[in-house]
Write an enzyme that holds these catalytic residues in place. Structure first.
Site, PDB file in Angstrom:
ATOM      1  N   GLU A  49       0.825  -1.210   0.000  1.00 48.96           N
ATOM      2  CA  GLU A  49       0.000   0.000   0.000  1.00 48.96           C
ATOM      3  C   GLU A  49       0.859   1.260   0.000  1.00 48.96           C
ATOM      4  O   GLU A  49       0.565   2.228  -0.709  1.00 48.96           O
ATOM      5  CB  GLU A  49      -0.955   0.001   1.197  1.00 48.96           C
ATOM      6  CG  GLU A  49      -1.930  -1.161   1.245  1.00 48.96           C
ATOM      7  CD  GLU A  49      -2.769  -1.300  -0.010  1.00 48.96           C
ATOM      8  OE1 GLU A  49      -2.892  -0.325  -0.779  1.00 48.96           O
ATOM      9  OE2 GLU A  49      -3.315  -2.392  -0.239  1.00 48.96           O
ATOM     10  N   HIS A  95      -5.690  -5.969 -11.360  1.00 44.47           N
ATOM     11  CA  HIS A  95      -5.255  -6.985 -10.416  1.00 44.47           C
ATOM     12  C   HIS A  95      -5.154  -8.351 -11.101  1.00 44.47           C
ATOM     13  O   HIS A  95      -4.302  -9.164 -10.748  1.00 44.47           O
ATOM     14  CB  HIS A  95      -6.221  -7.085  -9.232  1.00 44.47           C
ATOM     15  CG  HIS A  95      -6.292  -5.866  -8.382  1.00 44.47           C
ATOM     16  ND1 HIS A  95      -7.131  -4.811  -8.675  1.00 44.47           N
ATOM     17  CD2 HIS A  95      -5.632  -5.524  -7.244  1.00 44.47           C
ATOM     18  CE1 HIS A  95      -6.985  -3.877  -7.757  1.00 44.47           C
ATOM     19  NE2 HIS A  95      -6.086  -4.277  -6.878  1.00 44.47           N
TER      20      HIS A  95
END
Length: 912
Positions: free
Chosen positions: A403, A494
């Site tokens: 992140e 993704h």
């Protein structure tokens, strides 16, 4: 949620496809022979005369600053770069640890920013001794788009809000105006950029979306997940603002806090004047602060935070055992580990490179339930609360590294979150997330856990079962690329990330890990630009390797890693398909084609239309080049239909008199006079259909919200077909003398759907099938064929168990062609029919986890009289918007090859 650790629900639009850029397949040098330089000396640009990459330079470039030297070099070699220095604005200069500098320029067109356009110059030396070593990026030549909008601001704002499809999310939505931008591709496209935010937390579409509306036509030109941070209603201090502003009143301290397992771990704290302590680490140049969302929804803390949300606190420096459940100590410690990795190993000063505040929020929920994910929201990390099967997401160091690396990507390459550039963003974040954990834990690259991301999250189960992704899955472009169009995971950001992420991880296996980390970081911070794809990443890493002085053997290791994952020039062509391309590289999968009698029509940008939509026609046999039917008058022309002789479509934009609105136009497909059937400045015209000289379309009143059919018979003036009060018509279909539609109205508390047939000759409805199922039963996608009306029926109103039903045009009965039930997950998303066959596109509804090619829409066909459906094509990617010709021939939009093509097949393939 933006920048998720795990895959999101289907959403988004492919940037490169929409812009009409052939990204990811530049004409680069092929894989090198044993005696050639592994680093390409020249990589030509896609859709531009400016090169993507030029390496191997050693040219003097004196100047007072690096930016002056870079600009002078580009000006002195315009024949080489085709770059106009007057259209460049410096956005920053990155200085590497060895003193090498990278100057980043953003492109402007008439003073307006060009979306995703960045050109980079790499220099060594100082002052008069500066030398340019390489140049590259994306600079778009040939832009001639207008720089003055013709659609009023408020109209553009309303259109942007209308891009939110979910009515619940659209209610009360806001649109922040960021001004004009030029979208590249062809001659470019002037658009106004809005960030649209919904307010209903129960609606998935409440997430922020970036929406670009064509400023000359009003068409939605582009939309994707928001990078800009979300500010919830009533948000107060910016993320990190409390910690930063209060740092002077807080003294450094140390203490302990329980990790998620209840074990006390040392933590750096801040001691407030009142003697209390909080999770604020003041020992590093970047202040690290950890907050507890206390179960608030992530929408409340995204971007900005409520003023009453404070850092995790304790009356003593030994935090109580109750703090263990949120994972706050893990998040706090992990943030420091990530900071140290970037500073000590790579020379980077924090996430933003400027030692800005680092903020984490733990214990967030999602729509009233446990949040089983983590996110970077543009300002900070947000960690989900986990659940019965998972620990809080703040526990995993690799997830924290992932992140926080999203923030590093955002402040360096700025990769756009869609398609290949978005998958590359995820891949780089995966790489560094794992590299940080492996380094901090002292794991070997051969350790089975090294390639796993998030393996420490599960309360029970093996690390392999727990991991969200793994970088040693050996996926390749040719075998495994998920051909997702706009509506799935922003075109697979993704779903396809481990293809490129696996190549980067293999580089770390093949080289010394420290060398690999510095190599990937250098490629990210000095070579990659926002719209780069897989092949661009390969070239960037190799160019960074040359700049670092890697040996020929080391560079061949890098080449081998990319080759093993199929990341090389032209990989899309090696996927293989059983369909024939009729028109390649359609920039949008949102405009359906049509076909009849061997002649097709399609709405597309590019292909001679520059940035605006235009209507092309051609033959299925491909015996001649496609020709433009629509005029290039500054408007967008699309949503076409044809009967093989005549084509009709909708034009949107301002006419020659500057009046903005919609217009239905018609023209023979072989050329001839252009006819205007209806102009409507304040009515939406759509759903055009053509048959034997008759043209039908739908008229929607933008104020009353009602829609009704309109018809022009053999060139006669348009007549609107009246409907009962409160009734609407949608999904028009036209064949010979018959016009069909799905009529809807409200009866009590339920919406009634009624497939309807109207006789043009008799001037009245001759058949109407009022659905008599449950209140949620709906119908759509009406099609007339072989003397029958076909439609798709959804028992639950949401797509599960879709059926195809057929009724005679005289109202004499209904038969089932394809039967669904609430137990199956089939969602029919496209329906078409010829005189012999019914073709439909269906997908299996997304229910979490990774979407595979098998779950993307596929085409099936069966006889018009009924039978067993067979696969039309064995292409593995998404197959959208089928259009039936005569017999069993069908055209559709196919996303198998990492782009959207208009393709055709004569007969069904059968079993795949």
């Amino acid at each position: 949620m933006h920048h998720r650790f795990r895959s999101p629900k289907p959403l988004g639009m492919a940037i490169a496809a929409v812009l009409g850029l052939g990204l990811g397949v530049p004409p680069a040098v092929a894989a090198p022979a044993a005696d050639t330089d592994p680093v390409p000396g020249l990589v030509a640009g896609a859709d531009t005369g400016a090169p993507q990459l030029v390496t191997g330079l050693a040219e003097r470039a004196p100047g007072a600053t690096a930016a002056d030297a870079a600009r002078s070099h580009l000006a002195a070699h315009q024949d080489r770069y085709r770059v106009d220095p007057a259209q460049l604005v410096e956005t920053g200069t990155e200085r590497a640890a060895d003193g090498r500098r990278t100057v980043r320029f953003a492109q402007r067109h008439g003073g307006i920013a060009v979306f995703g356009a960045a050109y980079l110059v790499h220099l060594v030396g100082e002052g008069d001794g500066q030398r340019v070593e390489s140049v590259g990026g994306k600079y778009f030549t040939g832009l001639t788009a207008p720089t003055t909008q013709s659609v009023p601001d408020e109209v553009l704002r309303r259109l942007a809000l209308g891009a939110v499809e979910d009515p619940a999310a659209r209610e009360g939505a806001t649109a922040d105006d960021h001004g004009l931008v030029v979208l590249p591709g062809g001659t470019g496209r002037l658009a106004r950029h809005f960030t649209v935010r919904g307010t209903d937390p129960a609606a998935w579409a409440a997430k922020a979306r970036e929406v670009f509306v064509d400023a000359t036509t009003g068409v939605i030109a582009l939309a994707h997940d928001a990078r800009a941070p979300y500010r919830a209603a009533g948000a107060g201090a910016e993320a990190g603002g409390t910690a930063g502003s209060a740092a002077g009143a807080v003294e450094p301290a140390t203490g302990t806090a329980p990790d998620v397992h209840g074990n006390p771990v040392p933590v750096n704290l801040g001691r407030l004047p009142d003697g209390t302590y909080r999770l604020t680490d003041l020992t590093r140049p970047a202040v690290i602060t950890t907050y507890d969302a206390a179960g608030r929804d992530f929408l409340e803390v995204r971007g900005g935070m409520p003023t009453d949300l404070l850092p995790v606190a304790s009356a003593t420096p030994e935090f109580p055992a109750s703090a263990a459940a949120t994972g706050a100590a893990n998040a706090h410690v992990n943030a420091g580990i990530v900071y140290d990795f970037y500073r000590d190993r790579l020379g980077r000063q924090g996430i933003d490179g400027k030692n800005g505040p680092i903020t984490a929020v733990v214990n967030a929920t999602s729509f009233g339930e446990s949040m089983r994910n983590a996110a970077w929201d543009g300002r900070k990390m947000i960690y989900g609360s986990g659940g019965d099967k998972e620990y809080p997401f703040a526990v995993a160091l690799d997830v924290a590294g992932h992140e926080m690396t999203h923030g590093v990507v955002e402040s360096t390459a700025g990769l756009v979150l869609a398609g290949q550039s978005g998958a590359l963003d995820e891949a780089v974040s995966d790489y560094f997330g794992n590299a940080i954990e492996v380094t901090a834990r002292g794991l070997s690259m051969d350790d089975p856990r090294a390639a796993l991301l998030g393996e420490s999250l599960c309360r029970t189960g093996t690390p392999e079962a727990c991991a969200g992704r793994r970088l040693d899955d050996r996926r390749t472009t040719v075998d495994d690329y998920v051909g997702a169009a706009a509506d799935i995971d922003n075109s697979g950001v993704h779903l396809n990330s481990t293809i490129i992420g696996g190549a980067l991880w293999d580089i770390r296996r093949g080289l010394d890990p420290l060398t690999a980390d510095r190599l990937v970081y250098r490629a990210l911070s000095e070579y990659l630009t926002p719209l780069d794809g897989f092949v661009d990443a390969r070239n960037a890493v190799l160019a960074a390797g040359r700049a670092m002085g890697l040996s020929r053997a080391q560079l061949r290791t890098v080449v081998g890693a990319f080759d093993a994952h199929g990341i090389k020039q032209g990989w899309q062509r090696r996927i293989g398909a059983d369909s024939r391309v009729v028109l390649g590289d359609i920039p949008s999968s949102l405009v359906a084609p049509d076909v009849a009698g061997g002649r097709w029509v399609a709405g597309t940008s590019g292909h001679g239309f520059g940035g605006s939509l235009g209507v092309l026609t051609g033959t299925v046999a491909g015996s001649a080049e496609p020709v433009a039917l629509s005029p290039q008058d500054g408007r967008s022309h699309g949503w076409p239909a044809t009967d093989g002789t005549t084509a009709a479509w909708v034009a949107m934009g301002a006419d020659a008199n500057g009046v903005w609105g919609w217009e239905v136009l018609a023209r023979p497909v072989d050329g001839g006079p252009l006819r205007s059937l209806r102009r409507a400045p304040y009515q939406v015209l759509s759903d055009v259909r053509v048959a034997g000289g008759n043209v039908a379309f739908r008229v929607s009143d933008s104020t009353a919200g009602r829609a009704r059919p309109a018809l022009s018979v053999n060139g006669a003036p348009v007549v609107e077909i009246p409907l009962p009060d409160g009734h609407d018509a949608a999904d028009l279909t036209l064949q010979g003398d018959l016009l069909g539609w799905i009529e809807t109205w409200t009866s009590g508390e339920r919406t009634v759907s009624a497939p309807t047939v109207y006789s043009i000759a008799k001037g009245k409805v001759v058949a109407q099938y009022v659905l008599d199922g449950a209140a949620a039963t709906t119908a759509g996608q009406a099609r007339l064929a072989g003397g029958r009306l076909l439609w798709v029926e959804r028992p639950d109103g949401g797509g599960t168990g879709s059926s195809i039903r057929s009724g005679a045009v005289d109202g004499s009965g209904v038969t089932d062609l394809v039967t669904g039930s609430a137990a199956d997950r089939r969602d029919i998303v496209g329906l078409t029919a010829s005189d012999r066959a019914v073709t439909f596109s269906h997908r299996f509804r997304w229910e979490g986890g990774a979407v595979r090619n098998a779950e993307l829409p596929k085409l099936w066909q069966l006889p018009l009289t009924g039978g067993t459906p067979q696969r039309v094509s064995c292409n593995r990617g998404g197959q959208y918007m089928p259009a039936a010709d005569r017999g069993t021939r069908v055209l559709w939009l196919d996303a198998t090859a990492g782009r959207t093509d208009l393709v055709a097949r004569e007969h069904a393939a059968g079993t795949c």
